[in-house]
Scaffold this motif. Structure first.
Motif, PDB file in Angstrom:
ATOM      1  N   GLN A 203     -30.229 -41.902 -38.936  1.00 19.33           N
ATOM      2  CA  GLN A 203     -29.638 -43.093 -38.325  1.00 19.33           C
ATOM      3  C   GLN A 203     -29.049 -42.769 -36.959  1.00 19.33           C
ATOM      4  O   GLN A 203     -29.148 -43.568 -36.020  1.00 19.33           O
ATOM      5  CB  GLN A 203     -28.572 -43.679 -39.241  1.00 19.33           C
ATOM      6  CG  GLN A 203     -29.126 -44.298 -40.507  1.00 19.33           C
ATOM      7  CD  GLN A 203     -28.045 -44.973 -41.336  1.00 19.33           C
ATOM      8  OE1 GLN A 203     -26.851 -44.771 -41.107  1.00 19.33           O
ATOM      9  NE2 GLN A 203     -28.455 -45.760 -42.309  1.00 19.33           N
TER      10      GLN A 203
ATOM     11  N   LYS B  74     -31.754 -42.582 -34.433  1.00 21.36           N
ATOM     12  CA  LYS B  74     -32.217 -43.922 -34.059  1.00 21.36           C
ATOM     13  C   LYS B  74     -31.286 -44.559 -33.027  1.00 21.36           C
ATOM     14  O   LYS B  74     -31.745 -45.184 -32.062  1.00 21.36           O
ATOM     15  CB  LYS B  74     -32.315 -44.810 -35.308  1.00 21.36           C
ATOM     16  CG  LYS B  74     -32.889 -46.195 -35.022  1.00 21.36           C
ATOM     17  CD  LYS B  74     -33.100 -46.975 -36.298  1.00 21.36           C
ATOM     18  CE  LYS B  74     -33.637 -48.383 -36.011  1.00 21.36           C
ATOM     19  NZ  LYS B  74     -34.982 -48.327 -35.372  1.00 21.36           N
TER      20      LYS B  74
ATOM     21  N   ARG C 278     -32.046 -43.054 -29.710  1.00 21.06           N
ATOM     22  CA  ARG C 278     -33.264 -43.615 -29.120  1.00 21.06           C
ATOM     23  C   ARG C 278     -32.985 -44.996 -28.529  1.00 21.06           C
ATOM     24  O   ARG C 278     -33.447 -45.317 -27.424  1.00 21.06           O
ATOM     25  CB  ARG C 278     -34.372 -43.705 -30.164  1.00 21.06           C
ATOM     26  CG  ARG C 278     -35.675 -44.260 -29.576  1.00 21.06           C
ATOM     27  CD  ARG C 278     -36.847 -44.224 -30.533  1.00 21.06           C
ATOM     28  NE  ARG C 278     -38.067 -44.628 -29.850  1.00 21.06           N
ATOM     29  CZ  ARG C 278     -39.280 -44.673 -30.389  1.00 21.06           C
ATOM     30  NH1 ARG C 278     -39.429 -44.312 -31.673  1.00 21.06           N
ATOM     31  NH2 ARG C 278     -40.335 -45.037 -29.683  1.00 21.06           N
ATOM     32  N   GLU C 279     -32.224 -45.810 -29.255  1.00 14.78           N
ATOM     33  CA  GLU C 279     -31.894 -47.143 -28.765  1.00 14.78           C
ATOM     34  C   GLU C 279     -31.033 -47.088 -27.505  1.00 14.78           C
ATOM     35  O   GLU C 279     -31.033 -48.035 -26.711  1.00 14.78           O
ATOM     36  CB  GLU C 279     -31.178 -47.932 -29.865  1.00 14.78           C
ATOM     37  CG  GLU C 279     -32.093 -48.280 -31.042  1.00 14.78           C
ATOM     38  CD  GLU C 279     -31.329 -48.877 -32.215  1.00 14.78           C
ATOM     39  OE1 GLU C 279     -30.074 -48.832 -32.192  1.00 14.78           O
ATOM     40  OE2 GLU C 279     -31.985 -49.372 -33.153  1.00 14.78           O
TER      41      GLU C 279
ATOM     42  N   LEU D 221     -37.654 -44.382 -39.993  1.00 15.04           N
ATOM     43  CA  LEU D 221     -36.841 -45.340 -39.224  1.00 15.04           C
ATOM     44  C   LEU D 221     -37.374 -45.557 -37.813  1.00 15.04           C
ATOM     45  O   LEU D 221     -36.797 -46.341 -37.059  1.00 15.04           O
ATOM     46  CB  LEU D 221     -35.388 -44.840 -39.134  1.00 15.04           C
ATOM     47  CG  LEU D 221     -34.557 -44.856 -40.410  1.00 15.04           C
ATOM     48  CD1 LEU D 221     -33.177 -44.240 -40.141  1.00 15.04           C
ATOM     49  CD2 LEU D 221     -34.409 -46.272 -40.941  1.00 15.04           C
TER      50      LEU D 221
ATOM     51  N   ALA E 201     -37.147 -43.440 -35.507  1.00 13.87           N
ATOM     52  CA  ALA E 201     -36.066 -42.940 -34.661  1.00 13.87           C
ATOM     53  C   ALA E 201     -36.538 -41.907 -33.652  1.00 13.87           C
ATOM     54  O   ALA E 201     -35.817 -41.606 -32.702  1.00 13.87           O
ATOM     55  CB  ALA E 201     -34.966 -42.331 -35.538  1.00 13.87           C
TER      56      ALA E 201
END
Length: 336
Positions: A280, A283, A286-287, A312, A314
């Motif tokens: 998580q 991810k 990455r966002e 995910l 990610a």
């Protein structure tokens, strides 16, 4: 924003007073010279924020924080002579609800207050957190993205030490990026891991010490059974929360803190390990614009954490272990 100061040292109070006065939107509502006085004044007039010292006569900042958060809760920022020296008390006060900690700015010759920028940044962050209007940028110097060095962060577990050695051995001695690692390992073995890696690779490897920041060409490793986290001033500290995390230290907790506070996107890597820790967090990185890499199934000792990251979506790249270092160098070179 209404601010109270709690400090038993007249010089420190004056230094803090001058920092607060730099921003017209900040109003100093009262000063207390020990914890007892602070609790009383807070009951009578609760400010938006208290700048709380730790070491004081009659009642220290830890007990004052506990009582204030019980009787008249408000935002508390610990401002003390040395966060590192009083780390145990700082963490205890945070356990009672203090939001963050920073060293007291020094009052120099004339009207200059050294070290005020970091304090102003923290106050501004808390102002946004509690819903108060943030001051104009001209009064709030910030850390510019351009001043941040390239950063690589790595999470690993089962099979991690050898995987780390394989990657880090490919970075040259003049490597211009900073590296921070969270490896699932008990604190009693962390120093041995750092020493072993230091012998295997060209770069310097050390345990992360509370209050330090990532530096180019240096590798820092989480060294306690508490979570390694990055604070708003880009320094690293250890914290017990969240207690319900399966792993201590947790890769997810560290990755999420970096995604929040290191504004220049870097490289996040998730290596071999059992479970889902780090997926998580990767991810979120990455966002936030980071280049994220997960180790592939074939080269993992346990394809758990990287697999969760792949599920995910990610990871920007899923690579064999031997290709990760070159991918980092390529990405860093292309972004210079």
């Amino acid at each position: 924003m209404r601010i109270g100061i709690v400090n038993d040292t007249v010089i420190a109070v004056e230094a803090l007073r001058r920092v607060v006065a730099k921003v017209p939107e900040y109003k100093l509502v009262w000063v207390a010279y020990d914890g007892v006085e602070a609790v009383s004044k807070c009951l009578a007039d609760t400010p938006d924020l208290i700048l709380m010292d730790i070491i004081m006569p009659s009642m220290d900042g830890v007990e004052a924080t506990r009582q204030i958060m019980t009787q008249s809760p408000c935002a508390i920022l610990l401002v003390t002579a040395s966060v590192n020296r009083y780390a145990a008390k700082v963490f205890e006060a945070m356990g009672y609800g203090a939001l963050d900690a920073i060293n007291t700015p020094a009052l120099g010759n004339g009207q200059q207050t050294e070290g005020s920028t970091g304090l102003l940044n923290k106050i501004a962050t808390i102002a946004r957190l509690i819903g108060k209007s943030s001051p104009p940028r001209s009064h709030q110097p910030d850390y510019y993205q351009e001043s941040l060095s390239p950063l690589i962060i790595i999470g690993s577990s089962t099979g991690g030490p050898q995987a780390l050695a394989t990657i880090l051995a490919q970075f040259p001695q003049d490597f211009h990026a900073a590296v921070v690692i969270v490896q699932h390992i008990d604190a009693q073995f962390a120093e041995g891991l750092a020493m072993w890696l230091d012998e295997q690779i060209p770069l310097s490897v050390q345990l992360a010490i509370p209050g330090t920041s990532p530096q180019p060409g240096k590798i820092l490793i989480a060294g306690t059974n508490h979570h390694l986290v990055m604070r708003s001033d880009r320094t690293l500290v250890y914290q017990q929360q969240p207690l319900d995390s399966f792993y201590h230290p947790s890769v997810d907790v560290f990755f999420k803190s970096v995604a929040t506070h290191w504004k220049k996107p870097g490289i996040g890597i998730l290596l071999t390990g059992m479970g889902r820790d780090g997926a998580q967090g990767l991810k979120l990185l990455r966002e936030a614009g980071w280049h994220t890499i997960a180790q592939d199934a074939k080269t993992c000792i346990v394809y758990g954490m990287p697999k969760a990251a792949a599920e995910l979506e990610a990871a920007v790249e899923i690579l064999p272990l031997e290709a990760i270092a070159s991918a980092c160098r390529r990405k860093l070179f292309s972004s210079k």
